[in-house]
Design an enzyme around this catalytic site. Structure first.
Site, mmCIF file in Angstrom:
data_model
loop_
_atom_site.group_PDB
_atom_site.id
_atom_site.type_symbol
_atom_site.label_atom_id
_atom_site.label_comp_id
_atom_site.label_asym_id
_atom_site.label_seq_id
_atom_site.Cartn_x
_atom_site.Cartn_y
_atom_site.Cartn_z
ATOM 1 N N TRP A 1 -20.737 33.876 15.244
ATOM 2 C CA TRP A 1 -19.836 33.496 16.063
ATOM 3 C C TRP A 1 -19.494 32.029 15.891
ATOM 4 O O TRP A 1 -20.478 31.117 15.695
ATOM 5 C CB TRP A 1 -20.346 33.618 17.628
ATOM 6 C CG TRP A 1 -19.477 32.898 18.619
ATOM 7 C CD1 TRP A 1 -18.506 33.478 19.205
ATOM 8 C CD2 TRP A 1 -19.831 31.836 19.435
ATOM 9 N NE1 TRP A 1 -17.789 32.664 20.259
ATOM 10 C CE2 TRP A 1 -18.756 31.798 20.416
ATOM 11 C CE3 TRP A 1 -20.738 30.749 19.286
ATOM 12 C CZ2 TRP A 1 -18.689 30.396 20.918
ATOM 13 C CZ3 TRP A 1 -20.828 29.415 20.091
ATOM 14 C CH2 TRP A 1 -19.449 29.667 20.945
ATOM 15 N N ASP B 1 -13.685 30.986 18.388
ATOM 16 C CA ASP B 1 -13.984 30.405 19.469
ATOM 17 C C ASP B 1 -14.036 28.810 19.007
ATOM 18 O O ASP B 1 -14.084 27.893 20.147
ATOM 19 C CB ASP B 1 -15.097 30.927 20.508
ATOM 20 C CG ASP B 1 -14.458 31.940 21.296
ATOM 21 O OD1 ASP B 1 -13.143 32.035 21.504
ATOM 22 O OD2 ASP B 1 -15.462 32.708 21.862
ATOM 23 N N ASP C 1 -8.912 40.695 24.243
ATOM 24 C CA ASP C 1 -10.303 40.207 23.831
ATOM 25 C C ASP C 1 -11.495 41.511 23.653
ATOM 26 O O ASP C 1 -11.260 42.738 24.263
ATOM 27 C CB ASP C 1 -10.605 39.344 24.838
ATOM 28 C CG ASP C 1 -11.657 38.231 24.429
ATOM 29 O OD1 ASP C 1 -12.349 38.321 23.149
ATOM 30 O OD2 ASP C 1 -12.141 37.182 25.314
ATOM 31 N N CYS D 1 -8.415 39.371 19.640
ATOM 32 C CA CYS D 1 -9.402 38.203 19.909
ATOM 33 C C CYS D 1 -10.609 39.097 19.973
ATOM 34 O O CYS D 1 -10.529 40.466 20.691
ATOM 35 C CB CYS D 1 -8.997 37.601 21.185
ATOM 36 S SG CYS D 1 -10.368 36.402 21.565
HETATM 37 C C1 DGJ Z 1 -13.862 34.818 24.273
HETATM 38 C C2 DGJ Z 1 -12.590 34.518 23.785
HETATM 39 O O1 DGJ Z 1 -12.530 34.112 22.505
HETATM 40 C C3 DGJ Z 1 -11.966 33.040 24.374
HETATM 41 O O2 DGJ Z 1 -10.970 32.740 23.773
HETATM 42 C C4 DGJ Z 1 -11.873 33.483 26.024
HETATM 43 O O3 DGJ Z 1 -10.589 34.305 26.021
HETATM 44 C C5 DGJ Z 1 -13.146 34.009 26.507
HETATM 45 N N1 DGJ Z 1 -13.555 35.202 25.628
HETATM 46 C C6 DGJ Z 1 -12.882 34.559 27.793
HETATM 47 O O4 DGJ Z 1 -13.912 35.278 28.478
#
Ligand code: DGJ
Length: 741
Positions: A200, A549, A479, A527
């Protein structure tokens, strides 16, 4: 481009101007691999490539013949246990407990274009002359399992797409415990293996090692392709670099558990395997049922890694991604996540939106927290109904207000998840993936919905489509924030539990298919906690993906550079965020944050109201810049020039399709004192054209810029200088070149 079939020798030769791919039926009736590489002449008989000779200790399938052994011939879809000891492409567990198969050549078929793969993302053609497809039919006489090996060769690209349909034409059910998309034996192992690994916030870092005797592999067992490994690898010759040399790229168009493996045997041959991860995979194939593997794409080049990447970029940008947004420059967006996290009201969102509009932003994206009881990550997932306390007029009302401001409106969903504290979980606790009598592990306080069940996918579809129908939503961020654990479906019988991971991904694809078809003009961005599903499967449905992120400009150099090997710039979601950065607390200048984010979809992820007046003016200028140059940046030809993994300076560039414009990004992480003069050799320009460097009046011919280089020396720390901008850490510059002709 052509597929030559030589009936007498049962030889298949797929070729175009760049590559040749040659197979033949082996003496034992199975399918053998003869060659994959630079285009060579066609001929009737390539059997001299079959190295069949007696070796001590080899096992032989034909009585009295000590020369033929599957251990030593290169194969197309190898099986284990009948003289080959390498890991196989397929394994069929039969009712009597046997796992032996023998796939005998039956027939072939050549068609124009490329067939669709049912329920799976795949490359496609728009006109029949863009590609030709060879189907080779094989069958195991004992089980009746029939294989249809599909090979598509594309016009004008060194790419071949492969997949396999497995059909049970026998009299009883079998279990597929392995069904790879691609198996290919290369005659030597003189390669370096490049993989894109991380975690991550540091996804797709470039890792290179020499291919060695034994097994090297990357994989995922997390239910998504993962932050940790990416379903894309490159084999390159040791002397190959960005601008020259031989390499083969292997990409799997799949978003779930995968395996990419190279097995180098003790005779220096390399077997590549790509496909669904066989670990835990067990698909019951009933009589008359079929199983379709995901697609794998391989690209050969002798022109270096940039050319390899450009081939993937073009193919994936134009013939994998599809729909309304495929060829369109992407809207400059502002996303409220790093600006507010869960702490927002409609008023606060509108303040952010108004300032963004004033600066020229085109799309406002409302991220997590707008639905159910979602005021933290402990509740609400699964309840896709707006929270009226936060948004008194709902999503429709907010979207209307944003549209009135003159921007488009976008919305975040996490369709595959549920919190224990949600109406959905209270009503359907069995819809969460769980193993009977076992604890349910959590990730970010949430559970994964069982998308292998059509009724679960249907319920989520109903909620999402209602929102999308009822409000002016132009963009969706999809997401996925945790890996799957205790994988089991309460709706499937015990002997089908090995199907759940794959059925889950098929469920995800089915929802994407339905939503993208019903809302064709909505831009989808995939995402998964940043870049945990940055793969070719997702790219089919969502032409862009949130890359990581980690929004720190310096970290992004590595992440975006690594991502560029297999994926086009138009797919790389990239935002300017606040300084100090929220992931690293690093302070970087605003211009460097933008100079990195320009090489992607571009947007902002902060509250612009919190910037000084001067910074806001800078943002306006950045947006004007991106609007002017985004066609070249997102749809030009991308070249890597200097790697962030090898030094303090990174450089890359995009050249417009007509080569009249080039934009070079140059980045230096740490400042240096009294340093050397520097030049960077550019690429992709027209040698004869004179290119003017914007803002300087300087002009150079393409051949100068590509052979001598572009001078990038600047004021160094410790120098006495009259430059306007003192040198500093985290510095960067853009060079814009326009052909004068
Ligand atoms: C993880 C995503 O990668 C972020 O950009 C954001 O949308 C958060 N989740 C929101 O919970």
């Amino acid at each position: 481009m052509s597929i030559a079939v030589h009936e007498n020798t049962k030889t298949f030769h797929l070729f175009n101007k760049e590559i040749s791919y040659i197979m033949t039926v082996l003496p034992n009736g199975q399918l053998g691999q003869l060659y994959f590489g630079k285009r060579i002449h066609d001929r009737e008989d390539f059997s001299y490539l079959l190295e069949i000779r007696q070796r001590a200790m080899a096992s032989n399938p034909f009585e009295g013949d000590r020369k033929f052994s599957l251990e030593h011939v290169k194969q197309e879809y190898g099986v284990y246990g009948s003289t080959d000891y390498r890991y196989p492409a397929i394994e069929v567990l039969q009712k009597n407990g046997s796992r032996i198969s023998d796939f005998q050549y039956q027939s072939y078929e050549v068609t124009d274009g490329k067939p669709k793969l049912p329920g799976l993302p795949a490359t496609y053609t728009e006109a029949p002359e863009e590609a030709e497809t060879l189907a080779v039919f094989l069958k195991d006489p004992v089980t009746g399992i029939a294989l249809k090996l599909l090979y598509t060769i594309f016009e004008g690209a060194g790419a071949i797409a492969r997949s396999v349909e497995i059909r049970n034409e026998g009299s009883e059910a079998v279990h597929l415990t392995r069904a790879m998309s691609l198996c290919m034996d290369l005659p030597d192992c003189d390669y370096e293996w490049i993989q894109f690994s991380g975690a991550w916030s540091r996804e797709r870092h470039v890792k290179v090692r020499k291919l060695e005797c034994g097994i090297q592999a990357i994989d995922s067992l997390r239910g998504h392709s993962s932050h940790n490994q990416n379903p894309f690898v490159i084999l390159k010759r040791p002397d190959a670099g960005e601008e020259r040399g031989e390499a083969i790229g292997f990409s799997l168009v799949y978003s779930g558990n995968f395996l990419t493996q190279a097995e180098v045997d003790t005779y220096d041959a390399t077997r590549m395997l790509l496909g669904i991860n066989p670990f835990g995979f067990d698909w019951k194939l009933e009589k008359e049922a079929s199983f379709q593997t995901p697609e794998a794409v391989m690209v050969y080049t002798d022109k270096g890694l940039n050319h390899l990447s450009q081939t993937f970029h073009r193919l994936y940008q134009k013939r994998l991604a599809h729909g309304y947004w495929r060829d369109r420059v992407r809207p400059i967006l502002i996303n409220n996540w790093e600006a507010t996290y869960f702490d927002f009201t409609e008023e606060r969102l509108l303040e952010i939106a108004e300032k963004a509009k004033e600066c020229g932003v085109e799309l406002f994206v409302l991220d997590d927290g707008w639905f159910g009881k979602r005021c933290s990550d402990r509740a609400g997932l699964g309840d896709w109904v707006e929270n009226r306390e936060r948004l008194p007029e709902g999503i429709a009302g907010l979207a209307e207000k944003i549209e009135k401001l003159g921007m488009k409106f976008g919305l975040w969903f996490e369709p595959e998840m549920v919190n224990r504290d949600s109406d959905l979980f209270r009503a359907h606790p069995d819809w969460a993936i769980q193993t009977p009598k076992r604890a349910m592990s959590q990730g970010r306080n949430q559970y994964v919905l069982d998308f292998s069940r059509p009724e679960v996918v249907e319920a989520i579809y109903q909620m999402m489509s209602k929102i999308l129908r009822g409000a002016k939503v132009s963009y969706v961020k999809w997401d996925m924030n945790r890996s799957i654990t205790e994988c089991y479906s309460l709706a499937l019988e015990p002997e089908r539990q090995g199907e759940v991971f794959h059925r889950y991904i098929l469920g995800v694809y089915s929802l994407y298919e339905r939503l993208t078809s019903e809302f064709p003009e909505v831009l989808f961005e995939s995402c998964a906690s940043g870049g945990a599903r940055f793969d070719a499967g997702m790219l089919y449905y969502a032409p862009q993906a949130w890359t990581s992120d980690d929004t720190d400009a310096v970290e992004r150099l590595k992440i975006q550079y690594g991502s560029s090997y297999g994926y086009p710039i138009s797919s790389i979601g990239s935002h300017v965020s606040a300084s100090p950065n929220h992931q690293l607390n690093r302070e970087t200048p605003l211009y460097t944050r933008a100079n990195v984010a320009y090489f992607g979809t571009f947007g902002y992820e902060l509250d612009l109201n919190k910037l000084t007046q001067q910074e806001q003016e800078e943002v306006k200028e950045q947006i004007r810049f991106m609007k002017k140059y985004r066609e070249t940046l997102q749809f030009g030809t991308f070249y890597r020039l200097k790697s962030p993994f090898e030094g303090n300076v990174t450089a890359w560039m995009c050249v417009s399709q007509d080569r009249k414009q080039a934009i070079v990004g140059w980045y230096r992480v740490l400042n240096e004192v009294n340093r050397s003069f520097s030049r960077i050799r550019l690429a992709g320009l027209e040698e004869e054209w004179l290119y003017e460097l914007e803002g300087t009046g300087e002009a150079h011919y393409g051949d100068e810029l590509m052979n001598v280089g572009l001078i990038t020396s600047d004021a160094a720390s410790g120098e006495v200088t009259a430059d306007d901008r003192p040198s500093r850490d985290f510095d960067s510059r853009l060079f814009i070149l326009n052909a004068k002709r």
